[in-house]
Write an enzyme that holds these catalytic residues in place. Sequence first.
Site, PDB file in Angstrom:
ATOM      1  N   ARG A  18       0.769  -1.180   0.102  1.00  0.00           N
ATOM      2  CA  ARG A  18       0.089   0.016  -0.066  1.00  0.00           C
ATOM      3  C   ARG A  18       1.031   1.289   0.025  1.00  0.00           C
ATOM      4  O   ARG A  18       1.036   2.000  -1.093  1.00  0.00           O
ATOM      5  CB  ARG A  18      -0.966  -0.051   1.312  1.00  0.00           C
ATOM      6  CG  ARG A  18      -2.190   0.829   1.154  1.00  0.00           C
ATOM      7  CD  ARG A  18      -1.895   2.396   1.305  1.00  0.00           C
ATOM      8  NE  ARG A  18      -1.428   2.378   2.829  1.00  0.00           N
ATOM      9  CZ  ARG A  18      -0.954   3.623   3.069  1.00  0.00           C
ATOM     10  NH1 ARG A  18      -0.696   4.587   2.151  1.00  0.00           N
ATOM     11  NH2 ARG A  18      -0.524   3.762   4.264  1.00  0.00           N
ATOM     12  N   CYS A 243       7.935  10.356   0.144  1.00  0.00           N
ATOM     13  CA  CYS A 243       7.147  11.466   0.624  1.00  0.00           C
ATOM     14  C   CYS A 243       7.274  12.458  -0.536  1.00  0.00           C
ATOM     15  O   CYS A 243       8.550  12.740  -1.121  1.00  0.00           O
ATOM     16  CB  CYS A 243       7.973  12.323   1.807  1.00  0.00           C
ATOM     17  SG  CYS A 243       7.531  13.861   2.057  1.00  0.00           S
TER      18      CYS A 243
END
Lengths: 316, 316
Positions: A18, A243
């Site tokens: 995920r 990120c």
Amino acid sequence: MSRAEFPAYVHIQEVVTRDGLQIEPRFLPTGQKIALIDALSDTGVSKIEVTSFVSPKAVPNLADAAEVARGIRRNPAVTYVALVPNLRGAQAALDAGMDELNLVMSVSETHNLANMRMTPEQSLDGFRAIVEAAKGNPARLNGSIATAFGCPFEGAQPQDKVLALAERYLEAGLHSITLADTTGMANPRQVGRLVAGFRARFGEVPLTLHFHNTRGMGLANALAALEQGADRFDASLGGLGGCPFAPGATGNVVTEDLVHMLEEMGVPTGVDLPRLLELARGLPVLLGHDIPGQVAKAGRSGDLHPVPPGVRQPAL
Amino acid sequence: MSRAEFPAYVHIQEVVTRDGLQIEPRFLPTGQKIALIDALSDTGVSKIEVTSFVSPKAVPNLADAAEVARGIRRNPAVTYVALVPNLRGAQAALDAGMDELNLVMSVSETHNLANMRMTPEQSLDGFRAIVEAAKGNPARLNGSIATAFGCPFEGAQPQDKVLALAERYLEAGLHSITLADTTGMANPRQVGRLVAGFRARFGEVPLTLHFHNTRGMGLANALAALEQGADRFDASLGGLGGCPFAPGATGNVVTEDLVHMLEEMGVPTGVDLPRLLELARGLPVLLGHDIPGQVAKAGRSGDLHPVPPGVRQPAL
């Protein structure tokens, strides 16, 4: 200064398919996702976050959520989780027979608007609708607090605000909480305080820590949490993830590096580290790029090397 | 479980031009080494390990040790150190006017034979000869215990054996001790115990911790040491350095990542982090390859980002 006690057992919760895959440059074919999850199912991890039931437009890499969720082999010892951003995703996850739904919003209003396109009240209304929809279904409901250790737009989030939001999650009917360091801003002192504050206020409510290694502090933050009794950690095989604000920076805490640290400290996890390392070492082939994980490259601390030729063994 | 106190101030000791450069694939020209050290001299670090007075055949990258040691500008607030493997190196370092000599041997006999080509007793004899040669010279003498947290050939080293060797260092006339995790085998629990054991036995004898991030635990180990009051750390700009047994693995603890963690925790170091980050970001150009440091890529936790367009600011 006395050393804190470590927990008797730590649960490792794998999020690679995920959190790891959602940011990958290319789509991993459904069959390869299923094969990876099936392999992870036999490593001893406690949970696997299988996928996210999110709009395929928002996260094209996870457009095959339902196929993956239905295609995997289920090990009864493992809890299979899906991230759900809203009621529609929750319904799809329940239909796919997930063991647990992971609901998420950000404690930072700005981040919640940017990331979820919802105000905090809209998010909480959404949570309550999911609780209602899940009635009668055995699935557990976990609530993740994103940006719990800092928001890339707003900066630090006060501890009281984070804990007040956790309280509202529990009032809404969620069963457990994840504190997520979404963009890798946490530091160990802050982690120690927040985990201690959570424990003091919510006692035995199951708590997961979700760290990113964006600024190199992933394992140090895990250590600080462990010292306050935290015993559930999300981590990503190979350290996949990342990120959007830190191109080139590492991703989630590396599962095999975390398990290795715990094993070296004598804290049991039930995870088969050699098997996990095998899977991590397969990722560069699967994905076409190097991975941030260190133990996959360096080997375990206990993997000794032959003495170089010509070295006389000491008499001792 | 209560949180340990952190030290009031932490000394950062830069080793990039010694431990970092010695393993680089190519020789950094002398002028560039001097320029890097001169720039580091103004960042607020407490010590700089300038070079090693070692055989140019053993470490060709540091063949210019004397030129570098004589060429640098000396900031009186900084202690300039040279690593010395033997009496000849020590004499050269004293002649070059170093503030401190760093003597080294391994607590693992096998590693000492492989690395230094000496038995432990030969190494200790060498230490005593250096103490004798340094009499009347103001230079301080530090002793490093290599493989203090494990040897790649022998494995774990008993804590008693490490502390007994430290005792012999002090008996030989050395002033301070470094415990070095030469190949990155330390774990935080072991670090906490060894630092506590050192403090209990040797009180205020200055102690440096030298960690490598080979298995991702560098900052976690630093945290564990800090919690036991350790206040001197070696680190390498950009995380240069490495381990011959772990190709592809990261090197020393990253100076700027360590300083960033300490700053985020509110522990002062006196180091100008923005300046340090500038220097770290210059390394890929200087060396022709990427560096392991994370904060240089991700920015500091406090470096906020603009809110993406279209996001409505919350009413709060």
